[in-house]
Design a protein around this motif. Structure first.
Motif, mmCIF file in Angstrom:
data_model
loop_
_atom_site.group_PDB
_atom_site.id
_atom_site.type_symbol
_atom_site.label_atom_id
_atom_site.label_comp_id
_atom_site.label_asym_id
_atom_site.label_seq_id
_atom_site.Cartn_x
_atom_site.Cartn_y
_atom_site.Cartn_z
ATOM 1 N N GLN B 103 0.869 -1.070 -0.111
ATOM 2 C CA GLN B 103 0.167 -0.065 -0.197
ATOM 3 C C GLN B 103 0.859 1.183 0.009
ATOM 4 O O GLN B 103 1.853 1.344 0.551
ATOM 5 C CB GLN B 103 -1.035 -0.096 1.098
ATOM 6 C CG GLN B 103 -1.940 -1.360 1.167
ATOM 7 C CD GLN B 103 -3.056 -1.019 2.236
ATOM 8 O OE1 GLN B 103 -3.287 -0.187 2.928
ATOM 9 N NE2 GLN B 103 -3.966 -2.099 2.270
ATOM 10 N N TYR B 104 0.533 2.348 -0.682
ATOM 11 C CA TYR B 104 1.024 3.636 -0.843
ATOM 12 C C TYR B 104 0.215 4.488 -0.321
ATOM 13 O O TYR B 104 -1.011 4.700 -0.726
ATOM 14 C CB TYR B 104 1.414 3.861 -2.288
ATOM 15 C CG TYR B 104 2.463 2.897 -2.948
ATOM 16 C CD1 TYR B 104 1.780 1.792 -3.571
ATOM 17 C CD2 TYR B 104 3.785 3.043 -2.610
ATOM 18 C CE1 TYR B 104 2.873 0.762 -3.874
ATOM 19 C CE2 TYR B 104 4.728 1.958 -3.200
ATOM 20 C CZ TYR B 104 4.210 1.023 -3.894
ATOM 21 O OH TYR B 104 4.929 -0.112 -4.287
ATOM 22 N N PHE B 105 0.630 5.299 0.608
ATOM 23 C CA PHE B 105 -0.034 6.317 1.335
ATOM 24 C C PHE B 105 -0.004 7.757 0.944
ATOM 25 O O PHE B 105 1.200 8.210 0.546
ATOM 26 C CB PHE B 105 0.284 6.249 2.884
ATOM 27 C CG PHE B 105 -0.115 4.933 3.543
ATOM 28 C CD1 PHE B 105 0.404 3.974 3.544
ATOM 29 C CD2 PHE B 105 -1.227 4.784 4.401
ATOM 30 C CE1 PHE B 105 0.158 2.624 4.037
ATOM 31 C CE2 PHE B 105 -1.871 3.800 4.874
ATOM 32 C CZ PHE B 105 -0.893 2.753 4.789
ATOM 33 N N GLY B 106 -1.304 8.447 1.092
ATOM 34 C CA GLY B 106 -1.155 9.727 0.665
ATOM 35 C C GLY B 106 -0.733 10.419 2.216
ATOM 36 O O GLY B 106 -0.272 9.835 3.092
#
Lengths: 113, 114
Positions: B103-106
């Protein structure tokens, strides 16, 4: 409910020391990720480990996935102030609903010069 | 940079008012998530989406609703904000392999409900 227990919760060390952070569960994960989060920002992925017993190195950071895929560790050699931050482990479940990640509560690391 | 933006970045609102947070991605990823992060609790999943108009509840969904009318946008709405919803909200997008998910987060939205 599957849980990922991280320890220690807080860690304050001097520059140059070594440290290990642990991530443990009674559940098996298909993979495990480690993230680092700095104040005011979102978590950033450091590494993904997939195979039981796998060891990955990222400069002074060494990540290990347990043989049974239930636990992982992060070892930092010669810590530097730039390593300061919140370290999160996250496990991906086999199957399940849409492959959500399970996050540990994090280890807050402070490295003092 | 995984091409995720969140808006607003900071918001102060009053109890009982509706609030909508926006997550926008430029990566065309199928999966999008909303988390809240609170001291002592870590990251907790609120809702997630696995496609346009396909959403499901997470661990702490009470008091929240979501919508996804386009691949790139995932909206989180607090129908009637309460002080317990004061938190930092993160959106994430994910890539899924056969046995792994990353997962890549804001950058997060800091919400204060007075």
């Amino acid at each position: 409910t599957q849980l990922l227990e991280q320890s220690p919760q807080f860690l304050s060390i001097q520059e140059g020391e070594n440290l290990t952070v642990y991530c443990n569960s009674s559940s098996v994960f298909s993979s495990l990720q480690w993230y680092r989060q700095e104040p005011g920002e979102g978590p950033v992925l450091l590494v993904t480990v997939v195979t039981g017993g796998e060891v990955k190195k990222l400069k002074r950071l060494t990540f290990q996935f347990g043989d049974a895929r239930k636990d992982s560790s992060l070892h930092i050699t010669a810590a530097q102030p730039g390593d300061t931050g919140l370290y999160l482990c996250a496990g991906a479940r086999y199957g399940g609903s849409q492959g959500n990640l399970i996050f540990g509560k994090g280890t807050k690391l402070s490295v003092k010069p | 940079d995984a091409g995720i933006t969140q808006s607003p970045r900071h918001k102060v609102t009053e109890t009982g008012t509706p609030v909508t947070l926006r997550c926008h991605q430029t990566e065309n990823h199928r999966y999008m998530y909303w988390y809240r992060q609170d001291p002592g609790h870590g990251l907790r999943l609120i809702h997630y989406s696995y496609g346009v108009k396909d959403t499901d509840k997470g661990e702490v969904s009470d008091g929240y609703s979501v919508s996804r009318s386009k691949t790139e946008d995932f909206l989180l709405t607090l129908e009637s904000a309460t002080s317990s919803q004061t938190s930092v909200y993160f959106c994430a997008i994910s890539e899924r392999g056969q046995y792994q998910e990353t997962q890549y987060f804001g950058p997060g939205t800091r919400l204060l409900v007075l």
